[in-house]
Design an enzyme around this catalytic site. Structure first.
Site, PDB file in Angstrom:
ATOM      1  N   LYS A 113       0.851  -1.187   0.000  1.00  0.00           N
ATOM      2  CA  LYS A 113       0.000   0.000   0.000  1.00  0.00           C
ATOM      3  C   LYS A 113       0.885   1.235   0.000  1.00  0.00           C
ATOM      4  CE  LYS A 113       0.531   2.064   3.254  1.00  0.00           C
ATOM      5  NZ  LYS A 113       1.768   2.746   3.762  1.00  0.00           N
TER       6      LYS A 113
ATOM      7  N   TYR B 259      -3.740   4.400   6.685  1.00  0.00           N
ATOM      8  CA  TYR B 259      -4.208   3.476   7.734  1.00  0.00           C
ATOM      9  C   TYR B 259      -5.475   4.020   8.397  1.00  0.00           C
ATOM     10  CZ  TYR B 259       0.359   1.323   7.277  1.00  0.00           C
ATOM     11  OH  TYR B 259       1.464   0.695   6.770  1.00  0.00           O
TER      12      TYR B 259
HETATM   13  P1  NAD Z   1      12.492   2.139   1.903  1.00  0.00           P
HETATM   14  O1  NAD Z   1      12.938   3.501   1.525  1.00  0.00           O
HETATM   15  O2  NAD Z   1      12.971   1.591   3.198  1.00  0.00           O
HETATM   16  O3  NAD Z   1      12.887   1.115   0.772  1.00  0.00           O
HETATM   17  C1  NAD Z   1      12.578   1.307  -0.570  1.00  0.00           C
HETATM   18  C2  NAD Z   1      13.418   0.361  -1.392  1.00  0.00           C
HETATM   19  O4  NAD Z   1      12.952   0.391  -2.729  1.00  0.00           O
HETATM   20  C3  NAD Z   1      14.902   0.738  -1.461  1.00  0.00           C
HETATM   21  O5  NAD Z   1      15.678   0.215  -0.425  1.00  0.00           O
HETATM   22  C4  NAD Z   1      15.313   0.131  -2.774  1.00  0.00           C
HETATM   23  O6  NAD Z   1      15.607  -1.229  -2.553  1.00  0.00           O
HETATM   24  C5  NAD Z   1      14.053   0.204  -3.603  1.00  0.00           C
HETATM   25  N1  NAD Z   1      14.082   1.306  -4.602  1.00  0.00           N
HETATM   26  C6  NAD Z   1      14.075   1.131  -5.940  1.00  0.00           C
HETATM   27  N2  NAD Z   1      14.090   2.299  -6.587  1.00  0.00           N
HETATM   28  C7  NAD Z   1      14.122   3.270  -5.646  1.00  0.00           C
HETATM   29  C8  NAD Z   1      14.159   4.684  -5.721  1.00  0.00           C
HETATM   30  N3  NAD Z   1      14.156   5.343  -6.900  1.00  0.00           N
HETATM   31  N4  NAD Z   1      14.189   5.376  -4.580  1.00  0.00           N
HETATM   32  C9  NAD Z   1      14.159   4.746  -3.384  1.00  0.00           C
HETATM   33  N5  NAD Z   1      14.130   3.392  -3.248  1.00  0.00           N
HETATM   34  C10 NAD Z   1      14.107   2.653  -4.378  1.00  0.00           C
HETATM   35  O7  NAD Z   1      10.895   2.148   1.861  1.00  0.00           O
HETATM   36  P2  NAD Z   1       9.906   1.164   2.605  1.00  0.00           P
HETATM   37  O8  NAD Z   1       9.534   1.747   3.917  1.00  0.00           O
HETATM   38  O9  NAD Z   1      10.441  -0.218   2.586  1.00  0.00           O
HETATM   39  O10 NAD Z   1       8.586   1.275   1.672  1.00  0.00           O
HETATM   40  C11 NAD Z   1       8.450   0.526   0.474  1.00  0.00           C
HETATM   41  C12 NAD Z   1       6.959   0.293   0.206  1.00  0.00           C
HETATM   42  O11 NAD Z   1       6.395  -0.403   1.291  1.00  0.00           O
HETATM   43  C13 NAD Z   1       6.143   1.566   0.047  1.00  0.00           C
HETATM   44  O12 NAD Z   1       5.105   1.363  -0.889  1.00  0.00           O
HETATM   45  C14 NAD Z   1       5.524   1.769   1.427  1.00  0.00           C
HETATM   46  O13 NAD Z   1       4.323   2.498   1.409  1.00  0.00           O
HETATM   47  C15 NAD Z   1       5.297   0.330   1.841  1.00  0.00           C
HETATM   48  N6  NAD Z   1       5.312   0.154   3.307  1.00  0.00           N
HETATM   49  C16 NAD Z   1       4.289  -0.525   3.862  1.00  0.00           C
HETATM   50  C17 NAD Z   1       4.265  -0.702   5.221  1.00  0.00           C
HETATM   51  C18 NAD Z   1       3.148  -1.474   5.861  1.00  0.00           C
HETATM   52  O14 NAD Z   1       3.079  -1.531   7.086  1.00  0.00           O
HETATM   53  N7  NAD Z   1       2.277  -2.121   5.088  1.00  0.00           N
HETATM   54  C19 NAD Z   1       5.286  -0.193   6.028  1.00  0.00           C
HETATM   55  C20 NAD Z   1       6.336   0.493   5.415  1.00  0.00           C
HETATM   56  C21 NAD Z   1       6.337   0.658   4.046  1.00  0.00           C
END
Ligand code: NAD
Length: 410
Positions: free
Chosen positions: A163, A251
């Site tokens: 999401k 959320y």
């Molecule tokens: P993050 O910044 O920790 O990780 C993103 C990852 O995406 C990077 O580490 C990299 O591997 C990859 N990536 C590829 N292209 C990229 C770019 N151009 N810029 C940045 N990163 C890039 O983010 P996250 O917190 O892991 O979030 C990722 C997804 O998960 C999002 O859609 C977020 O909304 C979702 N999320 C959901 C929950 C939940 O509880 N359901 C919690 C956190 C994040």
């Protein structure tokens, strides 16, 4: 409070949401003061700070399971989802997809994956020929979801997409259509639908333990550190949309819907974008919104990237009051039910089972061909509501909604 007779269609929510084109696709893109940034592109990132990899590869799954490739090795993938796959009976880790070869090799080794189960963003489409992979779990910045979900369907794989599903309802419609054309499942990673405290809250409200519903309030706030659209994708419009609403505030919107069990008939909202703060050059800092339901109940939601931490849901009925804080996180939930002079603390289960429960639901649904509880249509519905929120904030008007969450007028 005025009592309306809910129309059946307004109570159907997801079931009623078709994929008709939205009257317009404003979203944050057309909001005033929001500059466009470069188009989104998948790019490898360093290992997230504080990542803990397993000391030894997890054991093989206990039940019949599907192989899942994780797409994007960021904080949520590495620290929440991947460690929890081993707790699921019906999913196992089959591959990783990353733009950082060194990080991918380290992660693959820790999880006991062979070298040929590592894909880059460039070689991603080759998963089509890999029978070990039944499904992909897209955990990339939001602006990249559509591209990687569509490619997965082309490769013949089932999909879990994090999401928010996408930044526009048009993209959500494309994903749903592609999943149907490929005859593959599409699930949105809405883990709260599998979490014991939120499930208990749904049950209590459904059974009218609080009496008829009056108002739901949610708050999802935190203060982001110094960052810019270039240094943090969550502050970059092309990757994150309007900001806290799509990320953390979603959320609250979700809770408003699954707790009320209704679809809103009207929505009103406001946004704030402070000047001269590099964090908010492209996104909003705060969003407040209100949904009006056919029953006459309302739900009010605030979210911020510059507010003292909050993760709270309260529900007030005619005769009872329920509070959850924290309400929608990974763990540590607290829940209290007040009726008259009695106050009860409820502990319905361990919140951390939400991850394995969600993965097992997906695995079983793929293997048995059963319905997904949080399908693409739910992500589309929520994206339409987000569009209506931004449209209301932009125009200063209350937006009237159709049962499928499209706006009745501009
Ligand atoms: P993050 O910044 O920790 O990780 C993103 C990852 O995406 C990077 O580490 C990299 O591997 C990859 N990536 C590829 N292209 C990229 C770019 N151009 N810029 C940045 N990163 C890039 O983010 P996250 O917190 O892991 O979030 C990722 C997804 O998960 C999002 O859609 C977020 O909304 C979702 N999320 C959901 C929950 C939940 O509880 N359901 C919690 C956190 C994040």
């Amino acid at each position: 409070m005025t009592q309306y007779t809910p129309s059946r269609r307004h109570l159907l929510g997801v079931a009623a949401s078709g994929i008709a084109a939205a009257p317009f696709l404003s979203g944050p893109a057309t909001a005033r003061n929001i500059a466009a940034s470069a188009p989104p592109k998948a790019e490898g990132q360093p290992m997230p700070r504080g990542t803990r990899l397993p000391a030894s590869p997890p054991p093989a799954p206990k039940g019949q399971s599907i192989g899942v490739a994780i797409v994007g090795l960021g904080g949520y993938a590495l620290n929440q989802i991947m460690p929890r796959i081993a707790e699921a009976d019906h999913c196992h880790l089959a591959a990783v997809v990353s733009g950082n070869a060194e990080k991918a090799a380290t992660v693959a080794a820790a999880y006991g994956l062979p070298e040929d189960a590592i894909y880059s963003y460039d070689s991603y489409e080759e998963i089509a020929g890999d029978d070990r992979i039944d499904a992909v779990y897209v955990i990339l910045p939001t602006g990249l979801h559509t591209e990687f979900v569509l490619k997965a369907f082309t490769a013949g794989k089932h999909v879990i997409c994090e999401k928010p599903m996408a930044l526009t309802s048009a993209e959500c419609e494309d994903m749903i259509a592609a999943g149907k054309a490929a005859d593959r499942k599409l699930m949105i990673g809405y883990r709260c639908h599998f979490e014991p405290y939120n499930l208990k809250a749904m049950e209590l409200i459904r059974e009218e333990a609080l009496g008829p519903l009056r108002v739901i309030r949610t708050a999802h706030h935190y203060r982001s550190g110094p960052s810019t659209p270039a240094t943090n994708w969550r502050h970059n419009r092309a990757l994150a949309g309007g900001g806290p609403l799509e990320d953390y505030g979603l959320y609250g919107i979700q809770a408003g819907l699954y707790l009320s069990g209704e679809m809103p008939v009207r929505i009103s909202a406001s946004t704030q974008q402070p000047a001269n703060d590099p964090r908010f050059a492209e996104i909003f800092a705060h969003t407040a919104s209100q949904m009006i339901f056919p029953s006459g109940a309302t739900s009010q939601h605030s979210t911020s990237y510059d507010g003292a931490g909050a993760n709270m849901v309260t529900v007030r009925g005619q005769t009872g009051f329920l509070t959850m804080e924290p309400a929608t996180g990974y763990g540590g939930h607290e829940m209290m039910l007040r009726k008259g002079r009695s106050t009860e603390t409820l502990t319905p289960g361990n919140p951390s089972i939400q991850f394995a429960a969600m993965l097992d639901h997906f695995g079983l649904s793929v293997m048995e061909g059963t319905e997904i509880l949080t399908p693409g249509e739910m992500g589309l519905r929520d994206t339409r509501l987000i569009e209506a929120i931004y449209r209301s904030a932009e125009t200063g008007r209350t937006m009237a909604l159709n049962p499928d969450a499209t706006m009745t007028e501009d």
